[in-house]
Design a protein around this motif. Structure first.
Motif, PDB file in Angstrom:
ATOM      1  N   GLU A 164      -9.686   1.191  -6.329  1.00 25.96           N
ATOM      2  CA  GLU A 164      -8.904   1.594  -5.159  1.00 25.96           C
ATOM      3  C   GLU A 164      -7.739   2.501  -5.535  1.00 25.96           C
ATOM      4  O   GLU A 164      -7.283   3.306  -4.720  1.00 25.96           O
ATOM      5  CB  GLU A 164      -8.386   0.354  -4.431  1.00 25.96           C
ATOM      6  N   SER A 165      -7.254   2.380  -6.776  1.00 25.04           N
ATOM      7  CA  SER A 165      -6.140   3.205  -7.238  1.00 25.04           C
ATOM      8  C   SER A 165      -6.609   4.488  -7.914  1.00 25.04           C
ATOM      9  O   SER A 165      -5.781   5.336  -8.273  1.00 25.04           O
ATOM     10  CB  SER A 165      -5.262   2.407  -8.216  1.00 25.04           C
ATOM     11  N   GLY A 166      -7.924   4.632  -8.126  1.00 24.06           N
ATOM     12  CA  GLY A 166      -8.452   5.817  -8.783  1.00 24.06           C
ATOM     13  C   GLY A 166      -8.097   5.897 -10.254  1.00 24.06           C
ATOM     14  O   GLY A 166      -7.924   6.992 -10.802  1.00 24.06           O
ATOM     15  N   LEU A 167      -8.009   4.726 -10.910  1.00 26.11           N
ATOM     16  CA  LEU A 167      -7.584   4.670 -12.305  1.00 26.11           C
ATOM     17  C   LEU A 167      -8.454   3.694 -13.094  1.00 26.11           C
ATOM     18  O   LEU A 167      -9.382   3.091 -12.550  1.00 26.11           O
ATOM     19  CB  LEU A 167      -6.118   4.210 -12.385  1.00 26.11           C
ATOM     20  N   ALA A 168      -8.118   3.544 -14.369  1.00 21.97           N
ATOM     21  CA  ALA A 168      -8.727   2.533 -15.227  1.00 21.97           C
ATOM     22  C   ALA A 168      -7.678   1.483 -15.564  1.00 21.97           C
ATOM     23  O   ALA A 168      -6.491   1.795 -15.704  1.00 21.97           O
ATOM     24  CB  ALA A 168      -9.259   3.163 -16.512  1.00 21.97           C
TER      25      ALA A 168
END
Length: 256
Positions: A164-168
């Motif tokens: 949802e945050s577009g991260l790892a």
């Protein structure tokens, strides 16, 4: 329900209950259920405001007992915490200890040798009577950038937050907090972080908000541990004590 509200920074207020009581459930069963609900209402400050109750089915086929609860709460300040919103470099935190829910299930199934009576009771209670972090969630408003509760498993749920945050998300296994019971059980660490049913809060916050996180921990008397970092990319990486990635074949419960 209460854990989901906590993860959004909301304070639980009211709930509705739809209840189906099979014919074979007697008055003692109903009274025990009512006592349990009353205890939780007192503990978490929630009020039952309505719902519905029906009896068993026709032709002697009453079926199972069914309960459906919907809880609602209020935000005292600020926007709700959500799964998206973490930024690269944010710390990853978790409340309480991880793996106790899965350990409790193992104890119930007779699969956890090596625990004394108190440790077995602790694990079963953590599985059957989890305590949602209703004080910590609201205290994180304005500090946490993303938050959710750990129900599917720490790895799986941080995967939801990362997506949802577009991260790892990167987890340092050596920093994940364990209870004494989990540590004594021989229950593999990688299984503890994928078992689920812990109902702790996993959240992110910028490094310059570490003091604010610790203050929220202090004022709510809730253990919090910094266990990782958010990075560009996708998915979840678990690192061992040497900093090497660990293969995780099963991340947790998968909703179909």
């Amino acid at each position: 329900n209460l854990s989901d509200l906590a993860a959004m920074g909301a304070t639980p207020e009211v709930y509705t209950l739809a209840l189906r009581i099979p014919d074979e459930r007697d008055d003692d069963w109903v009274a025990a259920l009512a006592r349990g609900l009353a205890a939780d209402q007192a503990r978490y400050g929630v009020t039952l405001i309505g719902g519905d109750t029906v009896g068993g089915g026709a032709d002697g086929d009453s079926g199972p007992a069914m309960l459906s609860v919907t809880a609602s709460g209020c935000l005292a300040r600020g926007p709700a915490l959500r799964r998206g919103g973490a930024a690269p470099g944010d710390d990853v935190w978790v409340s309480g200890t991880i793996g106790d829910g899965g350990l409790g299930l193992r104890v119930c199934k007779g699969e956890a040798a090596g625990l004394d009576a108190a440790q077995r009771r602790f694990a079963i209670d953590r599985y059957q009577l989890p305590e949602p972090r209703v004080e910590l969630g609201p205290a994180l408003i304005g500090t946490a950038t993303a938050c959710l509760d750990v129900s599917d498993g720490l790895v799986a749920d941080l995967g939801h937050l990362a997506r949802e945050s577009g991260l790892a998300a990167e987890i340092l296994l050596a920093e994940v907090p364990w209870s004494d019971a989990a540590a004594a059980s021989g229950y593999p660490e990688i299984e503890r972080i994928t078992a689920g049913d812990d109902y702790e809060l996993a959240f992110t916050a910028p490094p310059d908000r570490r003091d604010a996180v610790r203050e929220a921990s202090r004022t709510t008397e809730t253990l919090v541990s910094r266990i990782g970092i958010m990075r560009p990319g996708s998915g979840v990486r678990v690192l061992d004590r040497s900093g090497s990635p660990i293969a995780v074949s099963r991340t947790g419960w998968r909703h179909r």
